[in-house]
Design a protein around this motif. Structure first.
Motif, mmCIF file in Angstrom:
data_model
loop_
_atom_site.group_PDB
_atom_site.id
_atom_site.type_symbol
_atom_site.label_atom_id
_atom_site.label_comp_id
_atom_site.label_asym_id
_atom_site.label_seq_id
_atom_site.Cartn_x
_atom_site.Cartn_y
_atom_site.Cartn_z
ATOM 1 N N PRO A 34 40.424 12.980 -55.527
ATOM 2 C CA PRO A 34 40.662 13.606 -54.220
ATOM 3 C C PRO A 34 40.311 12.654 -53.075
ATOM 4 C CG PRO A 34 39.379 15.055 -55.637
ATOM 5 C CD PRO A 34 39.501 13.756 -56.347
ATOM 6 N N GLU A 35 40.950 12.878 -51.952
ATOM 7 C CA GLU A 35 40.836 11.966 -50.811
ATOM 8 C C GLU A 35 39.393 11.757 -50.355
ATOM 9 O OE1 GLU A 35 42.591 11.925 -46.327
ATOM 10 O OE2 GLU A 35 43.846 12.738 -47.902
ATOM 11 N N ALA A 36 38.596 12.783 -50.397
ATOM 12 C CA ALA A 36 37.213 12.679 -49.921
ATOM 13 C C ALA A 36 36.342 11.821 -50.838
ATOM 14 C CB ALA A 36 36.602 14.072 -49.801
ATOM 15 N N TRP A 37 36.728 11.664 -52.094
ATOM 16 C CA TRP A 37 35.917 10.936 -53.068
ATOM 17 C C TRP A 37 36.473 9.565 -53.412
ATOM 18 C CZ3 TRP A 37 31.219 12.274 -54.738
ATOM 19 C CH2 TRP A 37 30.803 13.581 -54.468
ATOM 20 N N ARG A 38 37.499 9.114 -52.721
ATOM 21 C CA ARG A 38 38.131 7.837 -53.078
ATOM 22 C C ARG A 38 37.219 6.635 -52.872
ATOM 23 N NH1 ARG A 38 44.059 8.870 -50.760
ATOM 24 N NH2 ARG A 38 44.754 10.213 -52.449
#
Length: 95
Positions: A34-38
């Motif tokens: 997910p974008e927040a964890w990239r």
């Protein structure tokens, strides 16, 4: 003292392998995370690629230019992963 190898392996192949693995890892992180964890996962992947760079160059078995080869593998992997992460960041801004 060991005898020198008659036909030593190409040292650039090991560096290239590290770059290809960095490319695949960055694409996998960009697609599946997910974008927040990239960013945290890109850091974990980069740490794994640096360890891979050490392992590949140790497997190569030559002491001449070891630091240069490991540094080249790690720096190239950093650049590859950085360019791909910039691409994913720009894609996230556009959409």
């Amino acid at each position: 003292m060991t005898e020198p190898a008659l036909a030593p392996r190409n040292a650039f192949i090991g560096v290239l392998v590290v770059w290809v693995v960095a490319f695949a890892a960055a694409i996998a992180v960009g697609v599946f995370v997910p974008e927040a964890w990239r960013v945290p996962w890109l850091l974990v992947a980069f740490g794994g690629v640096v360890l891979l760079s050490f392992a590949v160059q140790l497997w190569y078995g030559r002491t001449q230019g070891f630091i240069l080869r490991v540094g080249g593998g790690a720096l190239g992997a950093l650049l590859v992963m950085g360019v791909i992460s910039v691409g994913f960041g720009l894609a996230a801004l556009v959409s």
